[in-house]
Scaffold this active site. Structure first.
Site, PDB file in Angstrom:
ATOM      1  N   THR A  12     -81.664 -32.336 -36.105  1.00 59.09           N
ATOM      2  CA  THR A  12     -81.265 -31.097 -37.040  1.00 59.09           C
ATOM      3  C   THR A  12     -79.994 -30.760 -36.895  1.00 59.09           C
ATOM      4  O   THR A  12     -79.146 -30.896 -37.951  1.00 59.09           O
ATOM      5  CB  THR A  12     -82.046 -29.799 -36.340  1.00 59.09           C
ATOM      6  OG1 THR A  12     -83.381 -30.008 -36.248  1.00 59.09           O
ATOM      7  CG2 THR A  12     -81.800 -28.649 -37.283  1.00 59.09           C
ATOM      8  N   VAL A  13     -79.220 -30.830 -35.913  1.00 60.91           N
ATOM      9  CA  VAL A  13     -77.663 -30.441 -35.734  1.00 60.91           C
ATOM     10  C   VAL A  13     -76.989 -31.845 -36.081  1.00 60.91           C
ATOM     11  O   VAL A  13     -75.967 -31.688 -36.773  1.00 60.91           O
ATOM     12  CB  VAL A  13     -77.242 -29.981 -34.421  1.00 60.91           C
ATOM     13  CG1 VAL A  13     -75.910 -29.591 -34.190  1.00 60.91           C
ATOM     14  CG2 VAL A  13     -78.121 -28.771 -33.913  1.00 60.91           C
ATOM     15  N   LYS A 102     -76.149 -26.459 -24.230  1.00 61.69           N
ATOM     16  CA  LYS A 102     -75.859 -25.536 -23.271  1.00 61.69           C
ATOM     17  C   LYS A 102     -76.450 -25.773 -22.018  1.00 61.69           C
ATOM     18  O   LYS A 102     -75.864 -25.502 -20.856  1.00 61.69           O
ATOM     19  CB  LYS A 102     -76.464 -24.273 -23.852  1.00 61.69           C
ATOM     20  CG  LYS A 102     -77.691 -24.158 -23.992  1.00 61.69           C
ATOM     21  CD  LYS A 102     -78.331 -23.855 -25.431  1.00 61.69           C
ATOM     22  CE  LYS A 102     -79.744 -24.552 -25.494  1.00 61.69           C
ATOM     23  NZ  LYS A 102     -80.025 -24.407 -26.898  1.00 61.69           N
ATOM     24  N   GLU A 126     -68.355 -25.372 -28.989  1.00 58.18           N
ATOM     25  CA  GLU A 126     -68.653 -23.890 -29.636  1.00 58.18           C
ATOM     26  C   GLU A 126     -69.920 -23.856 -29.889  1.00 58.18           C
ATOM     27  O   GLU A 126     -70.610 -22.828 -30.135  1.00 58.18           O
ATOM     28  CB  GLU A 126     -67.818 -23.873 -31.006  1.00 58.18           C
ATOM     29  CG  GLU A 126     -67.903 -22.745 -31.698  1.00 58.18           C
ATOM     30  CD  GLU A 126     -67.286 -21.527 -30.880  1.00 58.18           C
ATOM     31  OE1 GLU A 126     -66.038 -21.388 -30.802  1.00 58.18           O
ATOM     32  OE2 GLU A 126     -68.023 -20.630 -30.618  1.00 58.18           O
ATOM     33  N   VAL A 129     -73.377 -22.139 -27.557  1.00 60.16           N
ATOM     34  CA  VAL A 129     -73.702 -20.522 -27.531  1.00 60.16           C
ATOM     35  C   VAL A 129     -73.536 -19.808 -28.991  1.00 60.16           C
ATOM     36  O   VAL A 129     -72.461 -20.176 -29.576  1.00 60.16           O
ATOM     37  CB  VAL A 129     -72.898 -19.840 -26.445  1.00 60.16           C
ATOM     38  CG1 VAL A 129     -73.267 -18.405 -26.425  1.00 60.16           C
ATOM     39  CG2 VAL A 129     -72.757 -20.481 -25.292  1.00 60.16           C
ATOM     40  N   GLU A 187     -91.060 -22.637 -30.218  1.00 62.90           N
ATOM     41  CA  GLU A 187     -91.382 -24.213 -29.754  1.00 62.90           C
ATOM     42  C   GLU A 187     -92.805 -24.129 -29.235  1.00 62.90           C
ATOM     43  O   GLU A 187     -93.434 -23.278 -28.777  1.00 62.90           O
ATOM     44  CB  GLU A 187     -90.434 -24.598 -28.564  1.00 62.90           C
ATOM     45  CG  GLU A 187     -89.085 -24.417 -28.751  1.00 62.90           C
ATOM     46  CD  GLU A 187     -88.430 -25.788 -29.560  1.00 62.90           C
ATOM     47  OE1 GLU A 187     -89.205 -26.796 -29.584  1.00 62.90           O
ATOM     48  OE2 GLU A 187     -87.413 -25.665 -29.962  1.00 62.90           O
ATOM     49  N   ASP A 198     -83.243 -20.203 -21.625  1.00 60.44           N
ATOM     50  CA  ASP A 198     -82.065 -20.539 -22.708  1.00 60.44           C
ATOM     51  C   ASP A 198     -80.804 -19.595 -22.582  1.00 60.44           C
ATOM     52  O   ASP A 198     -79.726 -19.897 -22.655  1.00 60.44           O
ATOM     53  CB  ASP A 198     -82.650 -20.586 -23.889  1.00 60.44           C
ATOM     54  CG  ASP A 198     -81.762 -20.826 -25.025  1.00 60.44           C
ATOM     55  OD1 ASP A 198     -81.417 -21.989 -25.353  1.00 60.44           O
ATOM     56  OD2 ASP A 198     -81.349 -19.954 -25.966  1.00 60.44           O
ATOM     57  N   LYS A 202     -76.908 -19.834 -21.548  1.00 63.80           N
ATOM     58  CA  LYS A 202     -75.790 -19.349 -22.615  1.00 63.80           C
ATOM     59  C   LYS A 202     -74.864 -18.346 -21.734  1.00 63.80           C
ATOM     60  O   LYS A 202     -73.541 -18.457 -21.928  1.00 63.80           O
ATOM     61  CB  LYS A 202     -76.352 -18.779 -23.773  1.00 63.80           C
ATOM     62  CG  LYS A 202     -77.069 -20.075 -24.567  1.00 63.80           C
ATOM     63  CD  LYS A 202     -77.898 -19.389 -25.785  1.00 63.80           C
ATOM     64  CE  LYS A 202     -78.432 -20.499 -26.605  1.00 63.80           C
ATOM     65  NZ  LYS A 202     -79.294 -19.845 -27.582  1.00 63.80           N
ATOM     66  N   GLY A 302     -79.946 -23.188 -36.167  1.00 68.06           N
ATOM     67  CA  GLY A 302     -80.257 -24.003 -37.487  1.00 68.06           C
ATOM     68  C   GLY A 302     -79.270 -25.010 -37.619  1.00 68.06           C
ATOM     69  O   GLY A 302     -78.139 -24.890 -37.128  1.00 68.06           O
TER      70      GLY A 302
END
Ligand code: HSE
Length: 430
Positions: A12-13, A102, A126, A129, A187, A198, A202, A302
């Site tokens: 995705t990223v 993270k 960047e 988080v 998930e 999670d 962060k 996202g």
């Protein structure tokens, strides 16, 4: 092209990152100086949402982090291993690193930044988080002139989505979680999100930046949202609150030199800016002197938003590497501290509490509760008997500020009372 990028991961990223870099029109002109040179993937044949020359792709990730032609490694594969090892190898080979990971930074930040400082390379994060929200660079740069005393926020979109729906629909946690999983908002294994892990990663990262000291993740207090019930959301609402999963990092009042770093659900006054944060959005509030309070709000996950954050790091790197000799790390981009911040134990936290008691409906119960609280110097702000359920009374109290250790001792005494059937919920109040 001035800088060659090795991209680890095209999920995705990774795909979002490639999309931005391959379409620089109307974006910052420096993006044209960044070339996707190699991309590490698990499968060479999988259909992709982004078009890249097949010759870029490889399943040999170690070959990317050791490739002398590559200047910057972008790690967007997630998970602890092999991500950690690949990041360290990249640093060892003199590459700058941009990561969205993270979990790796919160656990292995000490060895990663020590290695990066020794190698004279940058590790930027960047995207780790707040997804698309710029908060890491602001903490390092524009907010750095302030004496920051608090960073707090909603840094997990999944749990905020679940709590928002519980609030709007009066539904219970398990029901909303199951639906969120069906819709792809949670998930299949929701542990990292719903148990607060999670968010703990962060806030450990944000605390390290805000207070310029490393944070031991094992010292971060962490409670998730599984025990938050529709009943508590409804009672909180009547008292003027919403329930949010908060991540908090706060400098304690002098003479203490410790900081609080914690994740837990909390009652947030409806008038607080964080109460308005709905659904999968994230928001981070930074408070300092002389700044006062600022809030960053936006999409916490996202493809596009997280890729925006990844590429913002690449842009910073391109700018600094183009204009500055590599031997000296830029003080606003590097991470110079190497001591650990002392973390206050949760028992020392001073906060307000909300608690719900199920008791027999007989004379003297409220008096006994009051005595237990008074014995431990817990002062009550309000006490309401909500009504009867199965012949038992439900009593909700909100305390004034109290030391958590004292409050917990009062609860132990209350639990031992014959007239108290159960204490279904205890929540902190922001
Ligand atoms: N699982 C995270 C969340 C997104 O729900 O906010 C990635 O950090």
């Amino acid at each position: 092209m001035a800088f060659k990028i090795g991209l680890l991961g095209l999920g995705t990223v990774g795909a979002g990152t490639a999309q931005i870099l391959r379409d620089p029109e109307q974006r910052h002109p420096l993006l044209r100086e960044l070339e996707i040179y190699r991309v590490g993937v698990r499968s060479l044949t999988k259909a992709r949402s982004v078009s890249l020359p097949q010759s870029c792709l490889t399943t040999d990730l170690a070959a990317i982090v050791t490739d002398p032609a590559i200047d910057i490694v972008v790690e967007v594969m997630g998970g602890l291993e092999p991500a950690r090892t690949l990041i360290l190898q990249a640093i060892g080979h003199g590459k700058h690193v941009v990561t969205a990971n993270k979990a790796v930074i919160a656990r292995y930040g000490d060895e990663i930044f020590t290695a990066a400082n020794q190698a004279g390379v940058y590790v930027l994060l960047e995207a780790a988080v707040g997804g698309g929200i710029p908060v890491i660079q602001p903490l390092k740069q524009s907010l750095g002139v302030n004496r920051i005393h608090t960073v707090l926020g909603i840094v997990n979109g999944t749990t905020n989505y679940i709590l928002t729906r519980m609030q709007n629909e009066g539904a219970d946690f398990a029901e909303v979680l199951a639906d969120a999983q069906r819709l792809g908002y949670a998930e299949a294994d929701p542990t990292a999100d719903v148990d607060g892990l999670d968010a703990a990663d962060k806030i450990a990262i944000l605390a390290a930046l805000a207070f310029r000291g490393r944070i031991k993740l094992s010292e971060v207090y962490c409670e998730g949202i599984r025990q938050v019930s529709a009943a508590d959301i409804s009672y909180a609402e009547k008292l003027g609150f919403v329930i949010k999963l908060l991540a908090v990092a706060k400098r304690q009042e002098p003479p203490s030199e410790a900081i609080e770093v914690r994740v837990h659900p909390a009652l947030v006054a409806k008038t607080h800016p964080l109460a308005m944060v709905q659904g999968v959005n994230n928001a981070i509030v930074v408070e300092g002197e002389p700044l006062g309070q600022v809030m960053f709000l936006g999409p916490g996950a996202g493809s596009g938003p997280t890729a925006s954050a990844v590429v913002s790091d690449l842009l910073n790197l391109a700018a600094v590497l183009q204009t500055q000799p590599a031997q000296v790390l830029h003080p606003l981009l590097s991470c110079p501290h190497n001591h650990y911040s002392p973390i206050a134990p949760i028992a020392d936290l001073v906060t307000r509490f909300y608690a719900r008691f199920v008791t027999q409906d007989c004379p003297g119960v409220i008096g006994k509760l009051g005595t237990c609280f008074g014995d431990h110097r817990v002062s009550l702000e309000s006490l309401v008997q909500i009504g009867l359920r199965d012949e038992l009374a439900e009593i909700v109290v909100v305390t004034h500020d109290v030391r958590e250790g004292n409050f917990r001792r009062a609860l132990e005494d209350i639990r031992a009372l014959e007239s108290v059937a159960s204490i279904p919920s205890v929540l902190r109040v922001l």
